[in-house]
Design an enzyme around this catalytic site. Sequence first.
Site, PDB file in Angstrom:
ATOM      1  CG  ASP A  24      63.193  95.470  -0.566  1.00  0.00           C
ATOM      2  OD1 ASP A  24      63.706  94.789  -1.465  1.00  0.00           O
ATOM      3  OD2 ASP A  24      63.813  96.372   0.030  1.00  0.00           O
ATOM      4  CE  LYS A 129      66.314  96.353  -2.167  1.00  0.00           C
ATOM      5  NZ  LYS A 129      66.358  96.932  -0.837  1.00  0.00           N
ATOM      6  CB  CYS A 162      63.936  99.816  -0.395  1.00  0.00           C
ATOM      7  SG  CYS A 162      64.958  99.369   1.035  1.00  0.00           S
TER       8      CYS A 162
END
Length: 220
Positions: A24, A129, A162
Amino acid sequence: MITVKAQPFDFAFDPASVALIVIDMQRDFIEPGGFGETLGNDVSHLQRAVQPTADLLALFRTRGWPVIHTREDHLPDLSDCPPSKRNRGAPSLRIGDNGPMGRILVRGEPGAEIVPACAPCAGEIVVDKPGKGAFHATDLGAILAGLGTRSLVFAGVTTEVCVQTTMREANDRGFDCLLIEDATESYFPAFKAATLDMIRAQGGIVGWTTPLARLVQALE
Ligand code: C5J
């Protein structure tokens, strides 16, 4: 086998079955005006991870080892964004709202793209995701099985959300996981430090951590 000096003890991996997973590194988390800032965070903390992550990417690319990028984002109709996620807290802009970098955390919008310094090269795998963990509601497990991956090197943001969630998912699936300490960041330095401690506590209950320089040293 390649052996890296790490905590809580040396991390050994077979170069034939290692992959890098970069979590990310998106404009929405790292740049002003995105999701991270709408939640009230100081995004400048995350910028420290950009250059080390770019260096780590270069290390893997030079060797031809697999690289996987993830992006936390949602379909334009938000059908993969549970109301419990969208309605959480009191951000100035919610997921799907229009911001300076397009719709917040929506796939295809400028804010959902990876920052240029860490952008995927042609042929690299990108996993979109909807959750914090990269195995949830994605093909990541099948992708890694197809690559024959056994060891995962981790980078990305944020350390305690994450990155840690995905490391825990991977650890439970039998992967050996090494987090590169300077290639990950949190909006909260204390959370980053606590997460590194949690990962390597109890004999590496989630995995290993090491600075990028130690990985470089092991590859010389
Ligand atoms: C968050 C992430 N922090 N990529 N996402 O919401 O860590």
